[in-house]
Design an enzyme around this catalytic site. Structure first.
Site, PDB file in Angstrom:
ATOM      1  N   CYS A 267       0.378   5.242   9.683  1.00  0.00           N
ATOM      2  CA  CYS A 267       1.599   4.474   9.472  1.00  0.00           C
ATOM      3  C   CYS A 267       1.533   3.168  10.243  1.00  0.00           C
ATOM      4  CB  CYS A 267       2.807   5.281   9.931  1.00  0.00           C
ATOM      5  SG  CYS A 267       3.226   6.560   8.759  1.00  0.00           S
TER       6      CYS A 267
ATOM      7  N   CYS B  86       6.107  -7.545   6.804  1.00  0.00           N
ATOM      8  CA  CYS B  86       7.345  -7.172   7.500  1.00  0.00           C
ATOM      9  C   CYS B  86       7.734  -8.308   8.438  1.00  0.00           C
ATOM     10  CB  CYS B  86       7.144  -5.882   8.302  1.00  0.00           C
ATOM     11  SG  CYS B  86       8.671  -5.325   9.109  1.00  0.00           S
TER      12      CYS B  86
ATOM     13  N   GLU C  30       0.808  -1.203   0.000  1.00  0.00           N
ATOM     14  CA  GLU C  30       0.000   0.000   0.000  1.00  0.00           C
ATOM     15  C   GLU C  30       0.848   1.263   0.000  1.00  0.00           C
ATOM     16  OE1 GLU C  30      -4.029  -1.662   2.070  1.00  0.00           O
ATOM     17  OE2 GLU C  30      -2.972   0.000   3.009  1.00  0.00           O
TER      18      GLU C  30
ATOM     19  N   CYS D 104       6.796  -6.148  15.184  1.00  0.00           N
ATOM     20  CA  CYS D 104       6.426  -5.224  16.265  1.00  0.00           C
ATOM     21  C   CYS D 104       4.949  -5.467  16.602  1.00  0.00           C
ATOM     22  CB  CYS D 104       6.649  -3.778  15.831  1.00  0.00           C
ATOM     23  SG  CYS D 104       8.340  -3.480  15.284  1.00  0.00           S
TER      24      CYS D 104
ATOM     25  N   CYS E  88       3.697   8.126   1.526  1.00  0.00           N
ATOM     26  CA  CYS E  88       4.221   7.146   2.478  1.00  0.00           C
ATOM     27  C   CYS E  88       4.285   5.832   1.711  1.00  0.00           C
ATOM     28  CB  CYS E  88       3.256   7.078   3.661  1.00  0.00           C
ATOM     29  SG  CYS E  88       3.725   5.880   4.899  1.00  0.00           S
TER      30      CYS E  88
ATOM     31  N   CYS F 216       1.984  -3.026  15.459  1.00  0.00           N
ATOM     32  CA  CYS F 216       1.957  -2.623  14.051  1.00  0.00           C
ATOM     33  C   CYS F 216       1.164  -3.623  13.200  1.00  0.00           C
ATOM     34  CB  CYS F 216       3.394  -2.511  13.533  1.00  0.00           C
ATOM     35  SG  CYS F 216       3.498  -2.327  11.759  1.00  0.00           S
TER      36      CYS F 216
HETATM   37  N1  SAH Z   1       9.637  -0.406   9.499  1.00  0.00           N
HETATM   38  C1  SAH Z   1       9.936   0.959   9.636  1.00  0.00           C
HETATM   39  C2  SAH Z   1       9.086   1.859   8.782  1.00  0.00           C
HETATM   40  C3  SAH Z   1       7.637   1.508   8.651  1.00  0.00           C
HETATM   41  S1  SAH Z   1       6.662   1.744  10.089  1.00  0.00           S
HETATM   42  C4  SAH Z   1       9.885   1.357  11.098  1.00  0.00           C
HETATM   43  O1  SAH Z   1       9.406   0.581  11.908  1.00  0.00           O
HETATM   44  O2  SAH Z   1      10.355   2.433  11.422  1.00  0.00           O
HETATM   45  C5  SAH Z   1       6.540   3.512  10.151  1.00  0.00           C
HETATM   46  C6  SAH Z   1       6.300   4.070  11.542  1.00  0.00           C
HETATM   47  O3  SAH Z   1       4.991   3.727  12.017  1.00  0.00           O
HETATM   48  C7  SAH Z   1       7.262   3.534  12.586  1.00  0.00           C
HETATM   49  O4  SAH Z   1       7.723   4.583  13.397  1.00  0.00           O
HETATM   50  C8  SAH Z   1       6.382   2.589  13.375  1.00  0.00           C
HETATM   51  O5  SAH Z   1       6.896   2.338  14.651  1.00  0.00           O
HETATM   52  C9  SAH Z   1       5.085   3.321  13.360  1.00  0.00           C
HETATM   53  N2  SAH Z   1       3.905   2.535  13.707  1.00  0.00           N
HETATM   54  C10 SAH Z   1       3.671   1.246  13.478  1.00  0.00           C
HETATM   55  N3  SAH Z   1       2.451   0.888  13.930  1.00  0.00           N
HETATM   56  C11 SAH Z   1       1.900   1.992  14.459  1.00  0.00           C
HETATM   57  C12 SAH Z   1       0.664   2.270  15.075  1.00  0.00           C
HETATM   58  N4  SAH Z   1      -0.258   1.338  15.261  1.00  0.00           N
HETATM   59  N5  SAH Z   1       0.433   3.527  15.507  1.00  0.00           N
HETATM   60  C13 SAH Z   1       1.369   4.503  15.319  1.00  0.00           C
HETATM   61  N6  SAH Z   1       2.543   4.309  14.731  1.00  0.00           N
HETATM   62  C14 SAH Z   1       2.818   3.061  14.307  1.00  0.00           C
HETATM   63 FE1  SF4 Z   2       7.892  -3.694  10.531  1.00  0.00          FE
HETATM   64 FE2  SF4 Z   2       5.803  -2.442  11.530  1.00  0.00          FE
HETATM   65 FE3  SF4 Z   2       7.901  -2.920  13.067  1.00  0.00          FE
HETATM   66 FE4  SF4 Z   2       8.083  -1.097  11.090  1.00  0.00          FE
HETATM   67  S1  SF4 Z   2       6.769  -0.981  12.915  1.00  0.00           S
HETATM   68  S2  SF4 Z   2       9.548  -2.718  11.608  1.00  0.00           S
HETATM   69  S3  SF4 Z   2       6.733  -2.048   9.575  1.00  0.00           S
HETATM   70  S4  SF4 Z   2       6.593  -4.478  12.158  1.00  0.00           S
END
Ligand code: SAH
Ligand code: SF4
Length: 344
Positions: free
Chosen positions: A337, A113, A93, A117, A106, A120
């Site tokens: 994000c 991934c 996306e 996390c 974005c 996420c």
């Molecule tokens: N993988 C990379 C980039 C993609 S995620 C990373 O983790 O940095 C982009 C951003 O969105 C990251 O800062 C991540 O921690 C944040 N993010 C992920 N899930 C989220 C959520 N549910 N609410 C707010 N930010 C989130």
């Molecule tokens: Fe992957 Fe989501 Fe963690 Fe970014 S925040 S590294 S996209 S699992």
């Protein structure tokens, strides 16, 4: 045989290909400009080329591999989320966020991934595969063409869509090089931001490259037990080592580094944590981006409320740490994000 994706080629690879098919070298420049300056969406549109060359190119090359699928627009019409399907059936996306003077994309670097996390949505999906440089570049050109119709253009790109950009280092760097090429698309490095979960070897590598692309680190916690629980990668690359790598980056590049902090109610949003964070960041040329956690399907806890977020911000400010609260965008279409694709 699969056709060559033109958006996957660096300018020197395009030169080589043009020579291989027996065409004069200047043709590659014409193609490059047709793609990245005129933003042709089909080979047939490249009218600077002879019709015989267009036919030849069409036999071996393609300008697009991504199939646009569902599109969602936020109710305020300022955020659009586009789902794409790759030729092998993977989802990714791209989100377009419209501000007054800016149009920020974005973009995704992987389908899914592998970092897992917990908060996420992409992490909750698991990993499908790395995207190619061409698939990364295509997301940008897709929106660039759409925006040009309404006399706007892409002004900023954040690698904050699906995936961990540093887990797909080569292709991401290649895409950045293609998009930044001064004879083509010419998007300045300072208009691009890579966000990483904190893969230390790649941070070091990036640092050594002295790139002008902005770097953001998803920190979210300042003690190892909390961070490891939220972000499994922290077990391998704990906070002390991560912050040392960030310091090294700032020393090498003299560039400000960003720290992302998703505020989660009762987990990382208390004043004591803010104070601890301020102490650890003191002396690092940085900026903290706070965001209230976006709710996701498989993570029970909630984002902090506005009052809490402001208190956290003020605590950092009082300690002299530059900080801002990032607007949540496209919540109604799951375009925040880290929320991409899993709801489709
Ligand atoms: N993988 C990379 C980039 C993609 S995620 C990373 O983790 O940095 C982009 C951003 O969105 C990251 O800062 C991540 O921690 C944040 N993010 C992920 N899930 C989220 C959520 N549910 N609410 C707010 N930010 C989130
Ligand atoms: Fe992957 Fe989501 Fe963690 Fe970014 S925040 S590294 S996209 S699992």
């Amino acid at each position: 045989m699969d056709k060559i994706h033109l958006l996957s080629l660096s300018i020197s690879q395009l030169n080589e290909m043009i020579q291989l098919i027996g065409e004069p070298a200047y043709r590659s420049k014409q193609i490059w400009q047709a793609v990245y300056c005129q933003k042709s969406s089909a080979i047939q549109e490249m009218t600077a080329l002879s019709s015989s060359l267009r036919v030849k190119l069409e036999e071996t090359c393609t300008l697009s591999v991504l199939q646009p699928s569902a599109e969602a627009r936020s109710t305020d019409k300022q955020t659009v989320k586009q789902l794409f399907i790759t030729p092998d059936g993977n989802k990714l996306e791209t989100v377009w966020m419209k501000y007054n003077e800016r149009d920020t994309l974005c973009i995704s670097t992987q389908s899914g991934c592998a970092m897992g996390c917990t908060f996420c949505a992409t992490g909750q999906m698991g990993f499908s595969r790395n995207l190619t440089a061409g698939e990364i570049v295509e997301q940008v050109l897709f929106f660039e063409r759409k925006l040009n119709i309404i006399e706007r253009k892409v002004t900023n790109i954040v690698f904050m869509g699906m995936g961990e950009p540093f887990h797909n280092y080569e292709e991401v760097m290649k895409a950045i090089q293609i998009l930044g090429d001064e004879t083509g698309y010419n998007l300045g490095s300072r208009r691009m931001t890579i966000s990483t979960v904190g893969l230390i070897p790649q941070i070091k590598r990036f640092s050594a490259e002295r790139s002008q692309v902005n770097l953001a680190i998803s920190l979210h916690a300042i003690d190892d037990p909390t961070r490891s629980k939220m972000m499994p990668v922290n077990r391998k690359y704990p906070i002390d080592d991560l912050l040392a790598a960030c310091k090294e980056y700032v020393d090498n590049t003299h560039r400000r580094i960003s720290f992302e902090w998703a505020l989660i109610e009762g987990v990382n949003d208390d004043i004591a944590t803010a104070k601890k964070l301020a102490i650890r960041l003191k002396g690092i040329l940085c900026h903290v981006n706070l965001i209230q956690l976006n709710p996701t399907r498989y993570f029970a806890v909630r984002g902090s409320n506005k009052t809490r977020a402001l208190e956290f911000m003020h605590t950092l400010q009082e300690a002299g740490i530059p900080v801002s609260i990032r607007l949540r965008r496209g919540i109604d279409i799951n375009a925040g994000c880290g929320q991409l694709a899993s709801s489709q």
